[in-house]
Design a protein around this motif. Sequence first.
Motif, PDB file in Angstrom:
ATOM      1  N   ALA A 203       0.825  -1.212   0.000  1.00 32.68           N
ATOM      2  CA  ALA A 203       0.000   0.000   0.000  1.00 32.68           C
ATOM      3  C   ALA A 203       0.856   1.257   0.000  1.00 32.68           C
ATOM      4  N   ASP A 204       2.014   1.195   0.689  1.00 35.78           N
ATOM      5  CA  ASP A 204       2.872   2.371   0.806  1.00 35.78           C
ATOM      6  C   ASP A 204       3.749   2.596  -0.424  1.00 35.78           C
ATOM      7  N   ARG A 205       3.909   1.563  -1.264  1.00 39.46           N
ATOM      8  CA  ARG A 205       4.809   1.620  -2.418  1.00 39.46           C
ATOM      9  C   ARG A 205       6.260   1.846  -2.010  1.00 39.46           C
ATOM     10  N   GLN A 206       6.563   1.625  -0.787  1.00 39.45           N
ATOM     11  CA  GLN A 206       7.947   1.564  -0.285  1.00 39.45           C
ATOM     12  C   GLN A 206       7.906   0.634   0.910  1.00 39.45           C
ATOM     13  N   TRP A 207       9.075   0.228   1.388  1.00 39.70           N
ATOM     14  CA  TRP A 207       9.120  -0.946   2.249  1.00 39.70           C
ATOM     15  C   TRP A 207       9.221  -0.670   3.737  1.00 39.70           C
ATOM     16  N   LEU A 208       9.549   0.531   4.142  1.00 39.66           N
ATOM     17  CA  LEU A 208       9.959   0.737   5.524  1.00 39.66           C
ATOM     18  C   LEU A 208       8.859   0.396   6.525  1.00 39.66           C
ATOM     19  N   ARG A 209       7.657   0.977   6.369  1.00 43.67           N
ATOM     20  CA  ARG A 209       6.619   0.778   7.389  1.00 43.67           C
ATOM     21  C   ARG A 209       6.189  -0.684   7.470  1.00 43.67           C
ATOM     22  N   GLY A 210       6.185  -1.371   6.335  1.00 43.73           N
ATOM     23  CA  GLY A 210       5.800  -2.774   6.347  1.00 43.73           C
ATOM     24  C   GLY A 210       6.855  -3.697   6.922  1.00 43.73           C
ATOM     25  N   LYS A 211       8.075  -3.190   7.102  1.00 43.38           N
ATOM     26  CA  LYS A 211       9.181  -4.024   7.557  1.00 43.38           C
ATOM     27  C   LYS A 211       9.679  -3.690   8.966  1.00 43.38           C
ATOM     28  N   MET A 212       9.318  -2.512   9.490  1.00 47.10           N
ATOM     29  CA  MET A 212      10.026  -1.999  10.660  1.00 47.10           C
ATOM     30  C   MET A 212       9.375  -2.347  11.988  1.00 47.10           C
ATOM     31  N   GLY A 213       8.337  -3.171  12.001  1.00 45.03           N
ATOM     32  CA  GLY A 213       7.574  -3.403  13.214  1.00 45.03           C
ATOM     33  C   GLY A 213       8.390  -3.930  14.383  1.00 45.03           C
ATOM     34  N   ASP A 214       7.967  -3.566  15.592  1.00 47.11           N
ATOM     35  CA  ASP A 214       8.554  -4.146  16.794  1.00 47.11           C
ATOM     36  C   ASP A 214       8.437  -5.665  16.733  1.00 47.11           C
ATOM     37  N   THR A 215       9.481  -6.357  17.117  1.00 48.21           N
ATOM     38  CA  THR A 215       9.589  -7.829  17.150  1.00 48.21           C
ATOM     39  C   THR A 215       9.638  -8.453  15.763  1.00 48.21           C
ATOM     40  N   HIS A 216       9.761  -7.667  14.708  1.00 49.22           N
ATOM     41  CA  HIS A 216       9.680  -8.216  13.349  1.00 49.22           C
ATOM     42  C   HIS A 216      11.047  -8.531  12.744  1.00 49.22           C
ATOM     43  N   ALA A 217      12.026  -8.798  13.609  1.00 49.63           N
ATOM     44  CA  ALA A 217      13.328  -9.254  13.129  1.00 49.63           C
ATOM     45  C   ALA A 217      13.878 -10.320  14.074  1.00 49.63           C
ATOM     46  N   PRO A 218      13.258 -11.499  14.128  1.00 53.32           N
ATOM     47  CA  PRO A 218      13.868 -12.589  14.889  1.00 53.32           C
ATOM     48  C   PRO A 218      15.281 -12.871  14.371  1.00 53.32           C
ATOM     49  N   PHE A 219      16.207 -13.107  15.312  1.00 55.82           N
ATOM     50  CA  PHE A 219      17.631 -13.091  14.974  1.00 55.82           C
ATOM     51  C   PHE A 219      18.351 -14.030  15.937  1.00 55.82           C
ATOM     52  N   GLY A 220      19.040 -15.041  15.409  1.00 56.17           N
ATOM     53  CA  GLY A 220      19.750 -15.945  16.303  1.00 56.17           C
ATOM     54  C   GLY A 220      19.789 -17.367  15.739  1.00 56.17           C
ATOM     55  N   PRO A 221      19.812 -18.404  16.553  1.00 57.08           N
ATOM     56  CA  PRO A 221      19.800 -18.343  18.018  1.00 57.08           C
ATOM     57  C   PRO A 221      21.124 -17.870  18.606  1.00 57.08           C
ATOM     58  N   TYR A 222      22.178 -17.993  17.783  1.00 57.76           N
ATOM     59  CA  TYR A 222      23.489 -17.536  18.225  1.00 57.76           C
ATOM     60  C   TYR A 222      24.242 -16.932  17.052  1.00 57.76           C
ATOM     61  N   LEU A 223      25.340 -16.291  17.373  1.00 58.84           N
ATOM     62  CA  LEU A 223      26.253 -15.758  16.371  1.00 58.84           C
ATOM     63  C   LEU A 223      27.377 -16.770  16.187  1.00 58.84           C
ATOM     64  N   VAL A 224      27.410 -17.394  15.019  1.00 59.43           N
ATOM     65  CA  VAL A 224      28.449 -18.377  14.720  1.00 59.43           C
ATOM     66  C   VAL A 224      29.618 -17.629  14.100  1.00 59.43           C
ATOM     67  N   THR A 225      30.779 -17.699  14.727  1.00 61.07           N
ATOM     68  CA  THR A 225      31.919 -16.926  14.248  1.00 61.07           C
ATOM     69  C   THR A 225      32.353 -17.389  12.856  1.00 61.07           C
ATOM     70  N   ALA A 226      32.909 -16.462  12.109  1.00 64.46           N
ATOM     71  CA  ALA A 226      33.178 -16.689  10.682  1.00 64.46           C
ATOM     72  C   ALA A 226      34.086 -17.884  10.432  1.00 64.46           C
ATOM     73  N   ASP A 227      34.984 -18.177  11.360  1.00 60.33           N
ATOM     74  CA  ASP A 227      35.904 -19.294  11.157  1.00 60.33           C
ATOM     75  C   ASP A 227      35.199 -20.644  11.123  1.00 60.33           C
ATOM     76  N   GLU A 228      33.964 -20.706  11.640  1.00 67.60           N
ATOM     77  CA  GLU A 228      33.214 -21.964  11.660  1.00 67.60           C
ATOM     78  C   GLU A 228      32.311 -22.133  10.439  1.00 67.60           C
ATOM     79  N   VAL A 229      32.255 -21.122   9.582  1.00 69.97           N
ATOM     80  CA  VAL A 229      31.416 -21.193   8.373  1.00 69.97           C
ATOM     81  C   VAL A 229      32.315 -20.876   7.180  1.00 69.97           C
ATOM     82  N   PRO A 230      33.069 -21.863   6.690  1.00 72.46           N
ATOM     83  CA  PRO A 230      34.066 -21.580   5.657  1.00 72.46           C
ATOM     84  C   PRO A 230      33.483 -21.185   4.312  1.00 72.46           C
ATOM     85  N   ASN A 231      32.249 -21.610   4.016  1.00 70.61           N
ATOM     86  CA  ASN A 231      31.659 -21.293   2.708  1.00 70.61           C
ATOM     87  C   ASN A 231      30.221 -20.814   2.890  1.00 70.61           C
ATOM     88  N   PRO A 232      30.026 -19.565   3.309  1.00 69.71           N
ATOM     89  CA  PRO A 232      28.662 -19.066   3.540  1.00 69.71           C
ATOM     90  C   PRO A 232      27.835 -18.930   2.268  1.00 69.71           C
TER      91      PRO A 232
END
Length: 319
Positions: A203-232
């Motif tokens: 409806a907005d013809r741009q993305w910000l309001r549809g994407k920015m909601g509280d709790t709308h970026a689940p992230f995790g469960p952990y941060l895997v350091t780069a050395d453990e992911v040789p080919n992302p």
Amino acid sequence: MRLVMYSALEAPRLGAVCQNNVVDLNRAHHAYLAASGDDCESRDLADALVPTDSLEFLRGGRRSAEAATTTLMWVLEQLRAGNFPTGVWGEKLVQPLSGVRLAAPVLRPRKIVCVGLNYRDHAEEQNAKIPKNPILFAKFDRSLIGHGEDVEYPAVTEQLDYEAELAIVIGRSGRHIPVATAMDHVAGYAAFNDITSRDVQFADRQWLRGKMGDTHAPFGPYLVTADEVPNPGALKIRLWRNDELLQDSSTSQLIFGIAELIAFTSASVTLETGDVIATGTPGGVGFARNPPVFLQAGDSVRVEIDEVGVLENRIVKRS
């Protein structure tokens, strides 16, 4: 190393996941120094090297990483010997992962940069042209939640959608970063879900309001350091709604790879330690399916990325 921000009965603290346990890195570092006979009496110095917060830890760079690795190895040696090490005041250093709550692995990033239309199969399902340059938008830190936390179904939408994504976290700050050295700036990787109020976005013809909601970026469960992911660039990425597999692809489908995204973004803005870049979603999103599939209150949404982890959250409608 798999880094988390976890809590039991206190504010979130930095931990490392190992053998289905969480090791409190800050307290373990103090205990390691005491056990090894280190004569440093400054708690501030030890806290600076292995702090309680993941963002501050990443800012410590190589020295903090080396100190944490040495500390974790010491804890594991103690466990293998049948000992259960405690902190210098007798506090627990190791807790079962099942007994703690996980927050987002970086709590207060300065920036959350997201990339639109960055998988070939996602472009194909919309009959969209392949973009010539990355399409960037942003979320805010109140969007971030961790594994197991609830996603709010807001009153402004009737079409809540999902987007499984691989997120990268910046370790070393930089501006005008060349593609050739861009991967040197990556601290690690995490799963990400770009929850979207799709009707609001269109409806907005741009993305910000549809994407920015509280709790709308689940992230995790952990941060895997780069050395453990040789080919992302060759990781399986999947998303389930309840028990239904809705996205099933690979990061090999990325149009713009991780190094290109870092170079492109840093040409416009300084990327700082702890910044998050969500690299885009593959095909299978709800609005593009026939018939469309949207999230409902009570749904469980699970993102799984090989070598990175499983991120699961529940949809909850607030009154």
